[in-house]
Design a protein around this motif. Sequence first.
Motif, PDB file in Angstrom:
ATOM      1  N   PHE A  61       3.347   0.543   3.262  1.00 52.81           N
ATOM      2  CA  PHE A  61       3.462  -0.475   3.475  1.00 52.81           C
ATOM      3  C   PHE A  61       3.058  -1.534   2.563  1.00 52.81           C
TER       4      PHE A  61
ATOM      5  N   PRO B  35       1.019  11.929   1.614  1.00 51.91           N
ATOM      6  CA  PRO B  35       0.699  13.352   2.899  1.00 51.91           C
ATOM      7  C   PRO B  35      -1.303  13.403   3.159  1.00 51.91           C
ATOM      8  N   SER B  36      -1.107  12.307   1.997  1.00 52.97           N
ATOM      9  CA  SER B  36      -3.313  13.085   1.807  1.00 52.97           C
ATOM     10  C   SER B  36      -4.043  11.585   3.565  1.00 52.97           C
ATOM     11  N   ARG B  37      -2.596  11.010   3.459  1.00 52.76           N
ATOM     12  CA  ARG B  37      -3.113   9.743   4.552  1.00 52.76           C
ATOM     13  C   ARG B  37      -4.072   8.294   4.148  1.00 52.76           C
ATOM     14  N   GLN B  38      -4.290   9.199   3.003  1.00 51.27           N
ATOM     15  CA  GLN B  38      -4.693   7.740   1.990  1.00 51.27           C
ATOM     16  C   GLN B  38      -4.487   6.384   1.425  1.00 51.27           C
ATOM     17  N   MET B  39      -4.415   5.826   2.883  1.00 53.77           N
ATOM     18  CA  MET B  39      -4.355   3.953   1.601  1.00 53.77           C
ATOM     19  C   MET B  39      -4.367   3.870   0.654  1.00 53.77           C
TER      20      MET B  39
ATOM     21  N   GLN C 245       0.847   5.348   1.007  1.00 51.48           N
ATOM     22  CA  GLN C 245       0.310   6.199   1.955  1.00 51.48           C
ATOM     23  C   GLN C 245       0.863   7.804   1.799  1.00 51.48           C
TER      24      GLN C 245
ATOM     25  N   TYR D  50       0.914  -0.965  -0.295  1.00 53.58           N
ATOM     26  CA  TYR D  50      -0.483   0.105  -0.208  1.00 53.58           C
ATOM     27  C   TYR D  50       0.727   1.269  -0.166  1.00 53.58           C
TER      28      TYR D  50
ATOM     29  N   LYS E  56       6.234  -1.448   9.315  1.00 51.03           N
ATOM     30  CA  LYS E  56       5.790  -0.072   9.654  1.00 51.03           C
ATOM     31  C   LYS E  56       6.037   0.931   8.987  1.00 51.03           C
TER      32      LYS E  56
ATOM     33  N   LEU F 143      -3.483   0.934  -2.102  1.00 54.12           N
ATOM     34  CA  LEU F 143      -3.624  -0.463  -3.087  1.00 54.12           C
ATOM     35  C   LEU F 143      -2.431  -0.337  -4.345  1.00 54.12           C
TER      36      LEU F 143
ATOM     37  N   PHE G  99      -0.277  -4.442   9.446  1.00 51.87           N
ATOM     38  CA  PHE G  99       1.064  -4.021   8.873  1.00 51.87           C
ATOM     39  C   PHE G  99       2.423  -3.711   8.604  1.00 51.87           C
TER      40      PHE G  99
END
Lengths: 116, 115
Positions: A91, A41-45, A39, A37, A108, A47, A106
Amino acid sequence: AQTVTQSQPEMSVQEAETVTLSCTYDTSESDYYLFWYKQPPSRQMILVIRQEAYKQQNATENRFSVNFQKAAKSFSLKISDSQLGDAAMYFCAYTEMGGSQGNLIFGKGTKLSVKP
Amino acid sequence: EAGVAQSPRYKIIEKRQSVAFWCNPISGHATLYWYQQILGQGPKLLIQFQNNGVVDDSQLPKDRFSAERLKGVDSTLKIQPAKLEDSAVYLCASSLGRVLGEKLFFGSGTQLSVL
């Protein structure tokens, strides 16, 4: 307990070059899925790619490919022709048959920087 | 296609206060997840719903955390009272069903700071 380890906290790549992110996992199961995945800076994971353990062929999605070594429990991600938009946290994640499907475990994460 | 919606985007509270987060999954997605992502770590599943029933809440600190998914659509996660260690990003995700390897769609999360 299943664990996912990403040994590279940070990686850097030059634009248009290739970079490989490492991931190892620990499980006693034979049927499971592995994921990468992204991620930003918008934080949206988001795929990037997924691999079923029973499939020997490595998954590919455009510039992204994996090197899945089941016996070694290794699942690395190769990004070819790196672009500035690839800069993000990456991740590695694992999920198995039975129990709580969707319970992604997940690592780190690895912070990828892309230099112009 | 609209994505997973979450609000608020940021929240700052003092310890021992209460807080609630809201999530609206993608239309038609039966399964909804709440993940907690502490700084420097990967997300950890707190609770999983299938329609309006709880499938897995084994990692939810039930003495202070609660979640509901009324009518099997949107969901609310509550913390009462909050502790300093609850500072994290709370991510909501949804999927069509519970098929192994199925793609999860994530929202942009709520970043909680507990002072």
